[in-house]
Design an enzyme around this catalytic site. Structure first.
Site, PDB file in Angstrom:
ATOM      1  N   ILE A 104       0.273   1.102   5.507  1.00  0.00           N
ATOM      2  CA  ILE A 104       0.599   0.183   4.563  1.00  0.00           C
ATOM      3  C   ILE A 104      -0.637  -0.311   3.923  1.00  0.00           C
ATOM      4  O   ILE A 104      -0.788  -0.396   2.652  1.00  0.00           O
ATOM      5  CB  ILE A 104       1.298  -0.918   5.251  1.00  0.00           C
ATOM      6  CG1 ILE A 104       2.726  -0.610   5.357  1.00  0.00           C
ATOM      7  CG2 ILE A 104       1.419  -2.360   4.277  1.00  0.00           C
ATOM      8  CD1 ILE A 104       3.651  -0.305   4.373  1.00  0.00           C
ATOM      9  N   VAL A 107      -2.283   2.391   1.497  1.00  0.00           N
ATOM     10  CA  VAL A 107      -1.529   2.581   0.364  1.00  0.00           C
ATOM     11  C   VAL A 107      -1.464   1.247  -0.658  1.00  0.00           C
ATOM     12  O   VAL A 107      -1.773   1.468  -1.707  1.00  0.00           O
ATOM     13  CB  VAL A 107       0.015   3.024   0.584  1.00  0.00           C
ATOM     14  CG1 VAL A 107       0.820   2.785  -0.610  1.00  0.00           C
ATOM     15  CG2 VAL A 107       0.188   4.417   1.292  1.00  0.00           C
ATOM     16  N   GLU A 108      -1.349   0.156   0.211  1.00  0.00           N
ATOM     17  CA  GLU A 108      -1.525  -1.095  -0.778  1.00  0.00           C
ATOM     18  C   GLU A 108      -2.737  -1.165  -1.435  1.00  0.00           C
ATOM     19  O   GLU A 108      -2.890  -1.647  -2.554  1.00  0.00           O
ATOM     20  CB  GLU A 108      -1.018  -2.298   0.079  1.00  0.00           C
ATOM     21  CG  GLU A 108       0.375  -2.406   0.217  1.00  0.00           C
ATOM     22  CD  GLU A 108       1.446  -2.476  -0.773  1.00  0.00           C
ATOM     23  OE1 GLU A 108       0.618  -2.826  -1.764  1.00  0.00           O
ATOM     24  OE2 GLU A 108       2.792  -2.398  -0.701  1.00  0.00           O
ATOM     25  N   THR A 109      -3.937  -1.352  -0.466  1.00  0.00           N
ATOM     26  CA  THR A 109      -5.268  -1.694  -1.202  1.00  0.00           C
ATOM     27  C   THR A 109      -6.374  -1.066  -0.680  1.00  0.00           C
ATOM     28  O   THR A 109      -7.466  -1.536  -0.705  1.00  0.00           O
ATOM     29  CB  THR A 109      -5.472  -3.268  -0.586  1.00  0.00           C
ATOM     30  OG1 THR A 109      -5.453  -3.251   0.775  1.00  0.00           O
ATOM     31  CG2 THR A 109      -4.362  -3.891  -1.137  1.00  0.00           C
ATOM     32  N   TYR A 295       7.006   5.470  -2.555  1.00  0.00           N
ATOM     33  CA  TYR A 295       6.199   4.524  -1.996  1.00  0.00           C
ATOM     34  C   TYR A 295       6.424   4.849  -0.045  1.00  0.00           C
ATOM     35  O   TYR A 295       5.426   5.009   0.538  1.00  0.00           O
ATOM     36  CB  TYR A 295       6.359   3.093  -2.298  1.00  0.00           C
ATOM     37  CG  TYR A 295       5.690   2.189  -1.268  1.00  0.00           C
ATOM     38  CD1 TYR A 295       4.579   1.770  -1.731  1.00  0.00           C
ATOM     39  CD2 TYR A 295       6.273   1.382  -0.309  1.00  0.00           C
ATOM     40  CE1 TYR A 295       3.881   0.801  -0.910  1.00  0.00           C
ATOM     41  CE2 TYR A 295       5.627   0.597   0.622  1.00  0.00           C
ATOM     42  CZ  TYR A 295       4.332   0.490   0.169  1.00  0.00           C
ATOM     43  OH  TYR A 295       3.726  -0.601   0.845  1.00  0.00           O
TER      44      TYR A 295
END
Length: 315
Positions: A104, A107-109, A295
């Site tokens: 997570i 992928v997010e940051t 996603y």
């Protein structure tokens, strides 16, 4: 007159007065302070432009290479190894598979490297009052942000930065997710999703647990369609049928799976044509973080690659 001209155009928007009145009614905050805070927000046209071209609009063949790069996998493995004790302790506490917590963040940051450059207030004001397709949602998020206790945020409201959608921190939490799932993981009496890794990991884990993640349960598995396989229209990733029903409709699993598993079927446009995937409850949990099946699949595959890199095959 000069002062009036200096104010942002949105300051005269009736929505500002209505929002302030609601926050004052619900929390008892000082209306003058709220007005001053919101008068400092600016409509950002670049945010509206970004909303018009989300990465999730790409086909899987173009979306996957953004996140499943050798660099992002290697950095995820290194991150896991560096913080293994904290990651695995957090995962055990919340009943979440550890590689998915790391994925997570990847992928997010990019593991905290890119948390967003927009002022959160600018983003939420822009989308709440100038983006009609989802104005109600973003207005609710703006109201929630204004009502969050200061000890739930990484800094003053007018200094917070994040994504063009107003998400904050390594895990890119929207204000309602901060309210409902953010956790003080390091026990210092405040929640900091930008600077405290224990808070960040515990909050992501709490989010997954709160939406029904089951540790060790399957997430997704490839399906092989027969030539006469029935077309299966799917509105979202919520499991709708036992796996055996999808098999009866002409989709065969490539690995042994429990035929009673609640399942759905995702069709992704891969580089060599359509890819068919059985997806399960844990996949649906990932889509509660971001509703796009692209996603969720990117998180799943990145987690698998990270788990393999640290010697744990994962679910």
């Amino acid at each position: 007159m000069a002062l009036a001209l200096a104010l942002p155009a949105w300051a005269s928007h009736p929505g500002q007065r209505e929002l302030i009145a609601e926050v004052v009614r619900d929390t008892g905050q000082d209306p003058a302070a709220l007005e001053a805070l919101l008068d400092g927000a600016q409509k950002q046209p670049s945010i509206l432009e970004a909303m018009a071209r989300p990465a999730e609009a790409k086909p899987w063949s173009a979306y996957r290479p953004i996140f499943l790069t050798p660099q992002r996998i290697d950095e995820g493995v290194a991150f896991y190894r560096t913080h293994r004790a904290l990651i695995e302790d957090t995962a055990r506490r919340y009943g979440v598979d550890p590689a998915y917590l790391v994925a997570i963040l990847g992928v997010e940051t990019h593991y905290g490297r890119i948390t967003g450059r927009y002022k959160v207030l600018d983003a939420l004001v822009t989308l709440a009052f100038y983006y009609p397709p989802r104005a109600a949602y973003f207005r609710s998020e703006l109201k929630t942000l204004l009502e969050l206790p200061p000890d739930h945020l990484a800094g003053p409201l007018d200094a917070l930065t994040g994504s063009y959608a107003g998400a904050q921190g390594w895990g890119q939490f929207m204000p309602s997710s901060i309210r409902d799932y953010a956790v003080d993981g390091d026990g210092d009496g405040r929640i900091d999703l930008k600077n405290s890794l224990p808070d960040i990991l515990a909050s992501v884990a709490h989010y997954f647990a709160g939406h029904g993640w089951v540790s060790g349960a399957p997430v997704a598995a490839r399906a092989q369609p027969a030539a006469d396989a029935r077309a299966v229209p799917v509105a979202d990733a919520r499991p709708q049928w036992p796996l055996e029903q999808l098999q009866a409709w002409g989709y065969a699993p490539l690995v042994p799976l429990d035929p009673a598993l609640p399942s759905s079927l995702q069709t992704l446009e891969g580089p060599h044509g359509p890819e068919y995937w059985f997806t399960f409850d844990n996949f649906y949990v990932i889509t509660r973080y971001n509703k796009s099946p692209l996603y969720a699949m990117a998180v799943h595959q990145l987690a698998q690659a990270i788990a393999a890199g640290v010697g744990d095959a994962g679910p």
